[in-house]
Structure formats: structure tokens, C-alpha cells
Write an enzyme that holds these catalytic residues in place. Structure first.
Site, PDB file in Angstrom:
ATOM      1  N   GLY A 125      41.124  45.068  38.959  1.00  0.00           N
ATOM      2  CA  GLY A 125      42.271  45.889  39.266  1.00  0.00           C
ATOM      3  C   GLY A 125      43.568  45.345  38.694  1.00  0.00           C
ATOM      4  N   ASP A 242      40.155  38.427  48.711  1.00  0.00           N
ATOM      5  CA  ASP A 242      39.429  39.424  47.917  1.00  0.00           C
ATOM      6  C   ASP A 242      37.950  39.054  47.819  1.00  0.00           C
ATOM      7  OD1 ASP A 242      39.284  41.812  46.547  1.00  0.00           O
ATOM      8  OD2 ASP A 242      39.828  40.965  44.608  1.00  0.00           O
TER       9      ASP A 242
END
Length: 432
Positions: A125, A242
Site C-alpha cells: 500500500g 501491520d
């Protein structure tokens, strides 16, 4: 009748001169030529000297042309060199020189052959990941290039990355260093040749699910051990922020390593983290994170619980379903558990013998336990390691919440698995 002159030469060149001529028609004799009055033959240049002069002229012209061409090439080379130097130039701030683990941008540029698309081995991302070979050591590395829209916070970001560069654990991808050029930040990691756990789970090729359950459970244990190191054993608390299957990489010996620390945050033991922006991947984000904005070790536990369910079920956290639109994996496993048939949620490829089946069920239950809505109801990563290693028996847990959001954990080992449930906030107030 035509009257004129003609001459010819053989292989060698020659000159033919007409010094005088006499001609008449109508039968009148031509006037005799007075040889004494004829002009002298012209003095012709020496042929050898002429050729030498002509050759010298040609040589001079050729040398001049070559010199001009070399000059043009030299100018072009200088321009290209200056452009390349400016392209690889780094305007360093004073604080950058003091931060350790810094790579020169031009070394990373050479390692990736100019960050060409054919060198991309992954996408995220926040940027692309390139495979590179360092020009000095010839070691393979993975370089993540992050394009930032602002220079705000860059100094703090690099300071944290420099600290993370000191992390060393067998189940963590080593962050070798960093580099910065303009608004681009580059993170340099160990290269993992066996790709990510996501690829092994969801690629449609022949490699999908070729690992046996012993290998899968070993991967989960390794990542759990890595998170214990981050949360409890290092000099500071490291919250990864994450944790997901695509950030679990396999080295050359198929050992699991947690990677991509681009979002990680650090704080001192015994202190809390300051509020920060919410980041992460949908399906792995703890429910309290959007409300509080504080990432903690408990939010990492929640994400790890999601990863347990993904590995055991062979499904993504959220995926399209023709029957219900978007299938939320956590809700589906929870429903199977409440019906007393949690093993039905497991990937059919993992439903083997009794021993394997029991471990798969344990992983599913542990995934639910880590994914509870209340942060205090979740186990620590050290407890998770004990459950995965079989050092502790996973209890049946009933989660109880009151209107003040306090948490009580009632462990009832004598309950059957069908009694384990996750009550809603509305129903718990009367159930307590």
C-alpha cells in the site's frame, strides 16, 4: 565530315596539349605551321607530388572530422555524466549524517539496476519492493521504496527505522538500513527467496498448500515467537501495526520471518503509546483502534488472531461470497464455533488425522480468543506461544462486558466447546 581531336589514356593519367593547328577547306592548302612561333608546352605538376598533396589534404580533413566527432562525443558524455550525478545526488541534512544504518542512494540505484519494473518482487500500500544485489558485497537484498507525499515526520520516521535496524531475531526479517532522496524513503531488508505466506496460501499455482500441517504450525509458532521478542524482550516495546500473512516471509530454509516494519512504532516499557493515525489492513485492524487511535501490543495480538484464522481456514479475512456478499472470516468461524462445529471452518486440506485435527481446532479457537473485541480479554503473545507449544491448555472462555467496558474472564474448563460464545454488548448487561 567531322574534324577534331581525340586522345586517350591507359591505366595511368596523362595530359595532351594542342599547341597549334592549321585547317582549310575548298581545296585550298592549309597554312603551314611555324613551329618557332608555337607556344611552349605547359609545365605539368609532378604526379607523385600531386597525389601526396591531395592525400595530405584528405588526411587533414579526416583528422579534423574525427577531432570534431570526438569533441561532440565528449560533450555528450559530460552532459550525461552531469545529469546522472544530479539524478543520484543526495541533499543531506545534518541529522541524516548522524543516523546509523544509512545506505547511499546511488548504491541502491545500482543494486536495482535503476529501479526498473522487471526488478519488482512485490507491491504494498505504500510502495513497491525490488530485488537488488549490492554492488560491493554482491548480497541479495529486498528494497522497499516508499513515496511520501510530505516531508513532515521524516526525521522521526528515520529515527525509528534506525532503532529498528538493531532488531535481531531468527523470526524477524532483518532491517539492514535505510536511505532517503527527496520525498522517497527506501528500506533495505534481507532477501527472502521463498516469498510470502500469502503467496503459499492463495497463489493459484502448484505451490498452494503444498506444505504439511507441521510446517504450517511451525510458521505460526515462529511468528508468535517473533512478536514476543518485539513486545517483551527487546530494549523497547515494538508494535508492528501491520501483522498479516503477506508480511510473513519464508527464508531459504522455509523458516517464517515477520517483515515490513515501515509502520512499526516504539515506546518505552511501562509507558503507553501516544495517539497516532490509524493504519493497517482491513480485516486485521482491532475494533478499538479507530476509536482510540492507539496501537498497542494487544492490537498486534488481534491481528495475529486474524492470521491464525486465515491460515487454518485458507480464506482471506474479508472476501466476496455469492451467498452473503462479503464474507467476514471472523464472523463465520465464530458462528461455526457457537454451533459446536468449529472444525467445519477449517480448510478441507488440513482436516487430516485426529492429532492434526485437534491442532487445527486449537488454532481456530486461539484465533477467536486473540480476536475478541475487548483488548483485556485477549492473551499476551507469550501466552499464545505457550498455547501453540502445548505448554498450556487453551481454556473455554466466556467474555463478559459491563456498561463501563470492564472485562471479566470466566474460565470454565468443564464446559463443552459448544457453550463457548461471544456475547454482544447489549445481551451481556443482563447476563452478568
Amino acid at each position: 565530315m567531322n574534324v577534331g581531336f581525340s586522345s586517350s589514356t591507359g591505366k595511368n593519367s596523362s595530359s595532351h596539349c594542342i599547341l597549334g593547328w592549321s585547317f582549310s577547306t575548298d581545296g585550298v592548302p592549309a597554312t603551314p605551321l611555324d613551329l618557332s612561333s608555337l607556344p611552349s608546352p605547359p609545365v605539368l605538376p609532378d604526379q607523385t607530388s600531386y597525389l601526396k598533396t591531395k592525400l595530405a589534404t584528405l588526411k587533414t580533413g579526416a583528422i579534423s572530422a574525427i577531432a570534431t566527432l570526438l569533441l561532440v562525443i565528449l560533450i555528450i558524455a559530460i552532459v550525461l555524466y552531469i545529469r546522472r550525478k544530479s539524478k543520484l545526488a543526495e541533499a543531506l541534512e545534518a541529522w541524516e549524517l548522524e543516523c546509523p544504518h544509512r545506505f547511499r542512494y546511488k548504491d541502491l540505484y545500482k543494486a536495482t539496476n535503476g529501479f526498473k519494473d522487471k526488478g519488482i518482487i512485490g507491491h504494498g500500500g505504500f510502495g513497491c519492493v525490488y530485488k537488488g544485489v549490492m554492488p560491493s558485497s554482491r548480497e541479495s537484498v529486498a528494497i522497499k521504496k516508499i513515496s511520501s507525499g510530505s516531508n513532515q515526520g521524516t526525521k522521526e520516521f528515520v529515527a525509528e527505522i534506525s532503532s529498528l535496524g538493531r532488531l535481531r531475531h531468527r523470526n524477524i526479517v532483518n532491517l539492514l538500513g535505510w536511505s532517503k532522496r527527496g520525498r522517497d524513503l527506501l528500506l533495505v531488508y534481507d532477501y527472502m527467496p521463498n516469498r510470502s505466506l500469502d503467496a503459499w496460501l492463495f497463489d493459484t499455482g502448484e505451490t498452494r498448500r503444498v506444505l504439511d500441517w507441521e510446517r504450517w504450525i511451525g510458521v505460526l509458532r515462529g511468528i508468535a515467537a517473533g512478536l514476543v521478542y518485539l513486545h517483551e524482550e527487546w530494549e523497547q516495546v515494538v508494535v508492528h501495526r501491520d501483522v498479516k500473512v503477506s508480511n510473513v516471509l519464508l527464508d531459504g530454509e522455509m523458516n517464517a520471518r515477520l517483515g515490513d516494519f515501515g509502520l512499526a512504532k516504539l515506546y518505552e516499557h511501562g509507558k503507553g503509546m501516544c495517539t497516532t493515525r490509524v493504519v493497517g489492513t482491513l480485516g486485521y485492524i482491532a475494533p478499538e483502534l479507530p476509536r482510540t487511535g492507539k496501537a498497542t501490543t494487544s492490537t498486534d495480538v488481534y491481528a495475529f488472531g486474524g492470521m491464525l484464522l486465515v491460515v487454518a481456514c485458507g480464506r482471506r479475512p474479508i472476501e466476496p461470497s455469492e451467498a452473503v456478499g462479503n464474507l467476514v472470516l471472523l464472523d463465520w468461524v465464530r458462528e461455526c464455533w457457537m454451533r459446536g462445529r468449529i472444525i467445519e471452518a477449517a480448510d478441507p486440506a488440513l482436516r487430516g488425522g485426529d492429532c492434526e485435527k485437534a491442532e487445527v481446532e486449537m488454532v481456530l479457537r486461539l484465533g477467536l480468543m486473540c480476536s475478541q473485541s475487548a483488548p483485556k480479554a485477549r492473551p499476551t503473545m507469550r501466552q499464545v506461544v505457550h498455547y501453540l507449544d502445548g505448554d498450556e491448555v487453551l481454556p473455554d472462555v466466556v467474555l463478559v462486558l459491563d456498561d463501563k467496558d470492564s472485562v471479566d474472564l470466566v474460565c470454565r474448563s468443564n464446559l463443552s466447546s459448544s457453550l463457548f460464545g461471544f456475547a454482544s454488548v447489549g445481551s451481556i448487561a443482563t447476563g452478568r
